[in-house]
Enzyme design. Structure first.
Site, mmCIF file in Angstrom:
data_model
loop_
_atom_site.group_PDB
_atom_site.id
_atom_site.type_symbol
_atom_site.label_atom_id
_atom_site.label_comp_id
_atom_site.label_asym_id
_atom_site.label_seq_id
_atom_site.Cartn_x
_atom_site.Cartn_y
_atom_site.Cartn_z
ATOM 1 N N HIS A 123 0.872 -1.183 0.000
ATOM 2 C CA HIS A 123 0.000 0.000 0.000
ATOM 3 C C HIS A 123 0.906 1.229 0.000
ATOM 4 O O HIS A 123 2.015 1.182 0.537
ATOM 5 C CB HIS A 123 -0.841 -0.065 1.284
ATOM 6 N N ASP A 200 2.969 -4.864 7.983
ATOM 7 C CA ASP A 200 1.762 -4.063 7.843
ATOM 8 C C ASP A 200 0.572 -5.018 7.967
ATOM 9 O O ASP A 200 0.269 -5.782 7.047
ATOM 10 C CB ASP A 200 1.784 -3.362 6.474
ATOM 11 N N GLN A 203 -4.624 -5.416 6.806
ATOM 12 C CA GLN A 203 -5.632 -6.324 6.229
ATOM 13 C C GLN A 203 -5.654 -7.683 6.922
ATOM 14 O O GLN A 203 -6.408 -8.565 6.518
ATOM 15 C CB GLN A 203 -5.363 -6.529 4.726
ATOM 16 N N LYS A 226 -10.581 -0.953 10.448
ATOM 17 C CA LYS A 226 -10.760 -2.119 9.579
ATOM 18 C C LYS A 226 -11.098 -3.364 10.401
ATOM 19 O O LYS A 226 -11.262 -4.442 9.866
ATOM 20 C CB LYS A 226 -9.484 -2.372 8.776
ATOM 21 N N CYS A 364 -4.685 2.387 -3.704
ATOM 22 C CA CYS A 364 -3.455 2.924 -3.099
ATOM 23 C C CYS A 364 -2.294 1.963 -3.285
ATOM 24 O O CYS A 364 -1.477 1.776 -2.362
ATOM 25 C CB CYS A 364 -3.633 3.240 -1.620
HETATM 26 N N1 PMP Z 1 -1.826 -0.933 4.522
HETATM 27 C C1 PMP Z 1 -2.760 -1.689 3.948
HETATM 28 C C2 PMP Z 1 -2.403 -3.069 3.492
HETATM 29 C C3 PMP Z 1 -4.054 -1.201 3.816
HETATM 30 O O1 PMP Z 1 -4.993 -1.942 3.237
HETATM 31 C C4 PMP Z 1 -4.369 0.098 4.300
HETATM 32 C C5 PMP Z 1 -5.762 0.676 4.168
HETATM 33 N N2 PMP Z 1 -6.340 0.528 2.913
HETATM 34 C C6 PMP Z 1 -3.345 0.844 4.891
HETATM 35 C C7 PMP Z 1 -2.098 0.293 4.985
HETATM 36 C C8 PMP Z 1 -3.584 2.226 5.412
HETATM 37 O O2 PMP Z 1 -4.423 2.198 6.516
HETATM 38 P P1 PMP Z 1 -4.974 3.554 7.165
HETATM 39 O O3 PMP Z 1 -5.535 4.356 6.034
HETATM 40 O O4 PMP Z 1 -6.005 3.100 8.137
HETATM 41 O O5 PMP Z 1 -3.813 4.232 7.814
#
Ligand code: PMP
Length: 406
Positions: A123, A200, A203, A226, A364
């Site tokens: 991401h 990270d 997910q 999430k 993203c």
């Molecule tokens: N890493 C991953 C794998 C994600 O899916 C996301 C959210 N789509 C993020 C980071 C970022 O999370 P946040 O916007 O809650 O900071």
């Protein structure tokens, strides 16, 4: 499977609403999950009963707030099996947690010419902070390639590790492909070279049984929104030995021991990294979200979601003209796809007209889109309240989308 999905759905009032005169089918859980009543009530209770700034007061309300907030720290530590609760730092979310590490660990432990390894399926929040470090410090970013099925090229990874590697930062589950990466193996390999690993878990935290001691990872990050909690709060888990070495990254109240007009000294862990008034209401909501999942049983949820995912993958695979991205042997929780040559936005808009919420676009993860030479995908991502019937509605809707586009 004996899983009380109907009564679980009752806990999520939003699932009863209509969208475009159709019952809502919510398959955008990878972006944000819905919030159950006990979480909403836990946060309301703060405002009704003991709202007051934490850590500061001698008075009853402040002490109640502090106890609740610090209780969640212990709850999170138990949830991920951290050795110490002071290894749990509250942040705004995954993005802030990674930025904290990039800034602070980057400051203390990374020099010009050093290397950070990420993967090609990250991401943006696990890419851009390293670009910022690159421009501050002149580091080199190395990237583990993504294979055609959406798994990581582990042989290439082993070759990337070098005496200049200072950190490996990879996602546990890809938010685009659903690949569940072998993070334990990735960590063990990095540790052979004395290199710490950041995972990270945005997910993964609500789908997998995450045990940070078992994984032996050095940092694990995730967001509350999430995992059935509120927005605006998240977690950085870090091993004490690293957090102790790292300087504060923001200055302000609570993170200090003493301040004179000339200089400051800093508080101990975890407060060193929590400058200013934290989102204590959000953190208390996160605690309630953990209780909610534990109440159903994490292993029970995992089995239900695994079964739902397998059903969805099979049914979607059979849709005419569909191309699914992410077919690695170990995967789950979401299905990303394109339908013929229909643009993902068009598919998403038409599905919305039928009450179905999916994510469309690059998620993203632009480098990953480049890797597969596509503009984006349609992503259906699942949560503990989704059902096979909802999957059937999606499959039928996709047939309609195809018809509309001839
Ligand atoms: N890493 C991953 C794998 C994600 O899916 C996301 C959210 N789509 C993020 C980071 C970022 O999370 P946040 O916007 O809650 O900071």
């Amino acid at each position: 499977m004996n899983y009380p999905v109907d009564s679980i759905r009752e806990d999520f009032p939003i699932l009863k609403r209509m969208v475009n005169n159709k019952p809502l089918v919510y398959f955008d859980n990878g972006a944000t999950s819905q919030t159950p009543i006990p979480v909403i009530e836990a946060m309301n209770r703060v405002y009704y009963e003991f709202n007051s700034n934490i850590h500061r007061g001698v008075h009853t309300l402040s002490n109640l707030g502090t106890e609740a907030f610090e209780g969640v720290r212990r709850k999170v530590a138990a949830f991920i099996n951290a050795r110490h609760s002071h290894e749990v730092i509250f942040t705004k979310g995954t993005t802030e947690s990674i930025n904290l590490v990039a800034y602070s660990y980057g400051e203390a432990c990374i020099l010009e010419g050093d290397e950070v390894i990420i993967s090609g399926m990250e991401h943006h929040s696990n890419i851009v902070p390293w670009h910022l470090l690159q421009s501050r410090k002149g580091i080199t970013l190395k990237v583990i390639p993504v294979l055609e099925d959406g798994s990581l090229d582990m042989e290439a990874y082993k070759q990337l590790l070098s005496p200049r590697t200072k950190l490996v930062a990879v996602t546990h589950i890809s938010n685009v492909l659903g690949t569940i990466n072998p993070v334990k193996e990735i960590t063990a390999e990095a540790h052979k070279h004395g290199v710490p690993v950041l995972i990270d878990g945005a997910q993964a935290i609500h789908h997998e049984m995450v045990d940070v001691q078992e994984l032996d990872c050095d940092f694990y990050v995730f967001s509350s929104h999430k995992m059935y909690g509120p927005t605006g709060t998240g977690v950085l888990y870090g091993k004490e030995k690293w957090l102790d070495k790292m300087p504060p990254w923001q200055g302000g109240g609570e993170m200090i021991k003493t301040v004179t007009l000339e200089t400051s000294t800093f508080n101990e862990l975890p407060f060193k990294f929590e400058a200013g008034t934290p989102d204590y209401v959000g953190v208390i909501g996160l605690g309630a979200a953990i209780d909610y999942m534990e109440g159903i049983g994490r292993e029970v949820i995992r089995r239900y979601e695994g079964d739902l995912y397998a059903y969805a993958f099979d049914r979607l695979s059979a849709v005419e003209d569909i191309r699914i991205y992410g077919t690695a042997p170990v995967r789950g929780s979401l299905v990303s796809f394109l339908l013929g040559n229909i643009h993902p936005f068009d598919t998403g808009m038409l599905l919305d007209k039928m009450g179905i919420a999916v994510r469309t676009g690059h998620h993203c993860a632009q480098p990953l889109m480049d890797r597969f030479a596509i503009p984006g995908t349609v992503r259906a991502s699942f949560a503990l309240y989704n059902t096979r019937e909802e999957v059937d509605i999606l499959v039928a809707a996709l047939a309609k989308v195809r018809q509309l586009f001839g």
